[in-house]
Design an enzyme around this catalytic site. Structure first.
Site, PDB file in Angstrom:
ATOM      1  N   ALA A  11      -4.521  19.241  -7.276  1.00  0.00           N
ATOM      2  CA  ALA A  11      -3.443  19.669  -6.369  1.00  0.00           C
ATOM      3  C   ALA A  11      -2.415  18.555  -6.188  1.00  0.00           C
ATOM      4  CB  ALA A  11      -4.029  20.082  -5.017  1.00  0.00           C
ATOM      5  N   LYS A  53      -1.605  16.289  -8.375  1.00  0.00           N
ATOM      6  CA  LYS A  53      -0.813  16.141  -9.600  1.00  0.00           C
ATOM      7  C   LYS A  53       0.098  17.349  -9.810  1.00  0.00           C
ATOM      8  CE  LYS A  53      -2.256  12.041 -10.785  1.00  0.00           C
ATOM      9  NZ  LYS A  53      -1.345  10.876 -10.759  1.00  0.00           N
ATOM     10  N   TYR A 102      -7.627  16.443  -6.474  1.00  0.00           N
ATOM     11  CA  TYR A 102      -6.849  15.608  -7.406  1.00  0.00           C
ATOM     12  C   TYR A 102      -5.844  16.470  -8.175  1.00  0.00           C
ATOM     13  CZ  TYR A 102      -5.912  12.595 -11.458  1.00  0.00           C
ATOM     14  OH  TYR A 102      -5.303  11.855 -12.444  1.00  0.00           O
ATOM     15  N   ASN A 145       3.266   5.287 -11.251  1.00  0.00           N
ATOM     16  CA  ASN A 145       1.985   5.411 -11.966  1.00  0.00           C
ATOM     17  C   ASN A 145       0.777   5.351 -11.037  1.00  0.00           C
ATOM     18  OD1 ASN A 145      -0.125   4.781 -14.195  1.00  0.00           O
ATOM     19  ND2 ASN A 145      -0.161   2.972 -12.869  1.00  0.00           N
ATOM     20  N   ASP A 152       0.879  -1.171   0.000  1.00  0.00           N
ATOM     21  CA  ASP A 152       0.000   0.000   0.000  1.00  0.00           C
ATOM     22  C   ASP A 152       0.917   1.222   0.000  1.00  0.00           C
ATOM     23  OD1 ASP A 152      -1.556   2.186   0.629  1.00  0.00           O
ATOM     24  OD2 ASP A 152      -2.787   1.104   2.083  1.00  0.00           O
TER      25      ASP A 152
HETATM   26  N1  LIG Z   1      -7.424   7.317 -16.793  1.00  0.00           N
HETATM   27  C1  LIG Z   1      -7.289   8.608 -16.954  1.00  0.00           C
HETATM   28  O1  LIG Z   1      -8.116   9.279 -17.610  1.00  0.00           O
HETATM   29  C2  LIG Z   1      -6.117   9.328 -16.353  1.00  0.00           C
HETATM   30  C3  LIG Z   1      -5.871  10.636 -16.783  1.00  0.00           C
HETATM   31  C4  LIG Z   1      -4.786  11.317 -16.243  1.00  0.00           C
HETATM   32  C5  LIG Z   1      -3.965  10.707 -15.316  1.00  0.00           C
HETATM   33  N2  LIG Z   1      -4.238   9.436 -14.913  1.00  0.00           N
HETATM   34  C6  LIG Z   1      -3.328   8.863 -13.923  1.00  0.00           C
HETATM   35  O2  LIG Z   1      -2.861   7.629 -14.410  1.00  0.00           O
HETATM   36  C7  LIG Z   1      -2.543   6.767 -13.321  1.00  0.00           C
HETATM   37  C8  LIG Z   1      -3.198   5.420 -13.555  1.00  0.00           C
HETATM   38  O3  LIG Z   1      -4.591   5.607 -13.615  1.00  0.00           O
HETATM   39  P1  LIG Z   1      -5.578   4.576 -14.349  1.00  0.00           P
HETATM   40  O4  LIG Z   1      -6.574   5.378 -15.078  1.00  0.00           O
HETATM   41  O5  LIG Z   1      -4.807   3.532 -15.054  1.00  0.00           O
HETATM   42  O6  LIG Z   1      -6.369   3.993 -13.092  1.00  0.00           O
HETATM   43  P2  LIG Z   1      -6.497   2.540 -12.448  1.00  0.00           P
HETATM   44  O7  LIG Z   1      -6.747   1.514 -13.485  1.00  0.00           O
HETATM   45  O8  LIG Z   1      -7.470   2.703 -11.346  1.00  0.00           O
HETATM   46  O9  LIG Z   1      -5.052   2.308 -11.868  1.00  0.00           O
HETATM   47  C9  LIG Z   1      -4.613   2.912 -10.700  1.00  0.00           C
HETATM   48  C10 LIG Z   1      -3.639   1.997 -10.020  1.00  0.00           C
HETATM   49  O10 LIG Z   1      -3.205   2.613  -8.795  1.00  0.00           O
HETATM   50  C11 LIG Z   1      -3.069   1.600  -7.827  1.00  0.00           C
HETATM   51  N3  LIG Z   1      -3.279   2.068  -6.465  1.00  0.00           N
HETATM   52  C12 LIG Z   1      -4.353   2.731  -5.973  1.00  0.00           C
HETATM   53  N4  LIG Z   1      -4.226   2.936  -4.643  1.00  0.00           N
HETATM   54  C13 LIG Z   1      -3.029   2.366  -4.295  1.00  0.00           C
HETATM   55  C14 LIG Z   1      -2.318   2.236  -3.086  1.00  0.00           C
HETATM   56  N5  LIG Z   1      -2.800   2.713  -1.921  1.00  0.00           N
HETATM   57  N6  LIG Z   1      -1.133   1.600  -3.094  1.00  0.00           N
HETATM   58  C15 LIG Z   1      -0.628   1.096  -4.248  1.00  0.00           C
HETATM   59  N7  LIG Z   1      -1.246   1.184  -5.439  1.00  0.00           N
HETATM   60  C16 LIG Z   1      -2.433   1.813  -5.460  1.00  0.00           C
HETATM   61  C17 LIG Z   1      -4.137   0.582  -8.155  1.00  0.00           C
HETATM   62  O11 LIG Z   1      -3.686  -0.659  -7.694  1.00  0.00           O
HETATM   63  P3  LIG Z   1      -4.681  -1.688  -6.962  1.00  0.00           P
HETATM   64  O12 LIG Z   1      -5.727  -2.022  -7.978  1.00  0.00           O
HETATM   65  O13 LIG Z   1      -3.803  -2.813  -6.608  1.00  0.00           O
HETATM   66  O14 LIG Z   1      -5.238  -0.936  -5.788  1.00  0.00           O
HETATM   67  C18 LIG Z   1      -4.257   0.652  -9.672  1.00  0.00           C
HETATM   68  O15 LIG Z   1      -3.509  -0.382 -10.288  1.00  0.00           O
HETATM   69  C19 LIG Z   1      -3.002   7.497 -12.060  1.00  0.00           C
HETATM   70  O16 LIG Z   1      -1.908   8.131 -11.442  1.00  0.00           O
HETATM   71  C20 LIG Z   1      -3.986   8.540 -12.592  1.00  0.00           C
HETATM   72  O17 LIG Z   1      -4.058   9.666 -11.761  1.00  0.00           O
HETATM   73  C21 LIG Z   1      -5.285   8.742 -15.404  1.00  0.00           C
END
Ligand SMILES: NC(=O)c1ccc[n+]([C@@H]2O[C@H](COP(=O)([O-])OP(=O)(O)OC[C@H]3O[C@@H](n4cnc5c(N)ncnc54)[C@H](OP(=O)(O)O)[C@@H]3O)[C@@H](O)[C@H]2O)c1
Length: 251
Positions: free
Chosen positions: A154, A156, A152, A88, A62
């Site tokens: 803030a 980033k 969120y 990530n 975590d």
């Molecule tokens: N999708 C978009 O539109 C978008 C746009 C801009 C930026 N982003 C950024 O891209 C990144 C990935 O996002 P995503 O869209 O791929 O979302 P996602 O599929 O929900 O992936 C997020 C990952 O973060 C992990 N995570 C969450 N809480 C955690 C914790 N306490 N400890 C360790 N790992 C943790 C999750 O792992 P578990 O499942 O194991 O909890 C999950 O694999 C994020 O930083 C997000 O802010 C996404």
């Protein structure tokens, strides 16, 4: 771009590798020849990730818990060098400032900011030894947030400042630090955002209209830029935030 063998002999650690952008990056890095360590947050997601991608070496921590983070990095680096860290993992919970409860504020800072800082601290000795690279995953929201994304955004913004400051601090060690800032990307994380179905439908219809290239992105398109910035052959780029957003932050 064909990444085949670009990362042969290299070792990468990707947080949040069990889904979305992190999963796409981990899979692409493995296909490009790297030994990849994927971090997930708990035993349930760990078991699912292990079953889906046996070619990746899975660890659980975590990111909000520093001791767990240090233990995970210790296991990864005990097996050898580390050339690339991809910060990530992130959570996004959207609400106005008034409606942002303390737990929601703290959990986003814990994972999106402190998690990246502690993971980087733990990985630093191994990255120093290999003169490796770090790629952080920010968001368009850091520069161009919509209403309801204040906390969120803030987190980033902090991650982007961390990226630039760390790039300057680690330059003499030969460690490059960059970030990608994705725009709306269709991942499981988007599907998990808590909102009424009619609000979701309206948001999904509205989203492509806010993007000059007229569509949302894919996890693979973002992963491409993670691999580009982390590429051992990209030797003179550091402290940069690359918008991977269909032109959303262009104007
Ligand atoms: N999708 C978009 O539109 C978008 C746009 C801009 C930026 N982003 C950024 O891209 C990144 C990935 O996002 P995503 O869209 O791929 O979302 P996602 O599929 O929900 O992936 C997020 C990952 O973060 C992990 N995570 C969450 N809480 C955690 C914790 N306490 N400890 C360790 N790992 C943790 C999750 O792992 P578990 O499942 O194991 O909890 C999950 O694999 C994020 O930083 C997000 O802010 C996404």
């Amino acid at each position: 771009m064909n990444w085949t063998n670009a990362y042969t002999g290299k070792r990468a650690l990707v947080s949040g590798a069990g889904s979305g952008i992190g999963e796409a990056a981990a899979v692409a890095l493995r296909a490009a020849g790297a030994t990849v360590y994927g971090l997930t947050s708990n035993p349930t997601t760990l078991a699912a990730a292990r079953a889906k991608h046996p070619e990746i070496r899975w660890l659980s921590a975590d990111l909000g818990k520093r001791a767990e983070v240090e233990l995970a990095v210790k296991s990864a680096t005990a097996e050898g060098r580390l050339d690339l860290l991809v910060n990530n993992a992130g959570i996004y919970k959207f609400a106005s400032l008034e409606a942002s409860e303390e737990a929601m504020v703290r959990s986003q800072f814990d994972v999106n900011v402190l998690g990246a800082i502690f993971l980087t601290q733990a990985a630093l000795p191994a990255l120093r030894a290999s003169r490796g690279a770090i790629v952080n995953v920010s968001s368009t929201s850091a520069r161009k947030a919509s209403p309801g994304q204040v906390v969120y955004a803030a987190t980033k913004g902090a991650l982007e400042s961390f990226t630039r400051a760390l790039a300057s601090e680690l330059a003499t060690d030969g460690i490059r630090v960059n970030a990608v800032a994705p725009g709306p990307t269709m991942t499981g994380g988007i599907a998990k955002i808590d909102m009424p179905p009619e609000v979701r439908a309206a948001a999904m219809e509205q989203m492509p209209k806010m993007i000059p290239l007229g569509r949302t992105g894919t996890a693979e398109e973002v992963a491409h830029w993670i691999l580009t910035l982390g590429d051992p052959g990209v030797t003179w780029v550091t402290g940069q935030i690359v918008g991977v957003d269909g032109g959303m932050t262009a104007g």
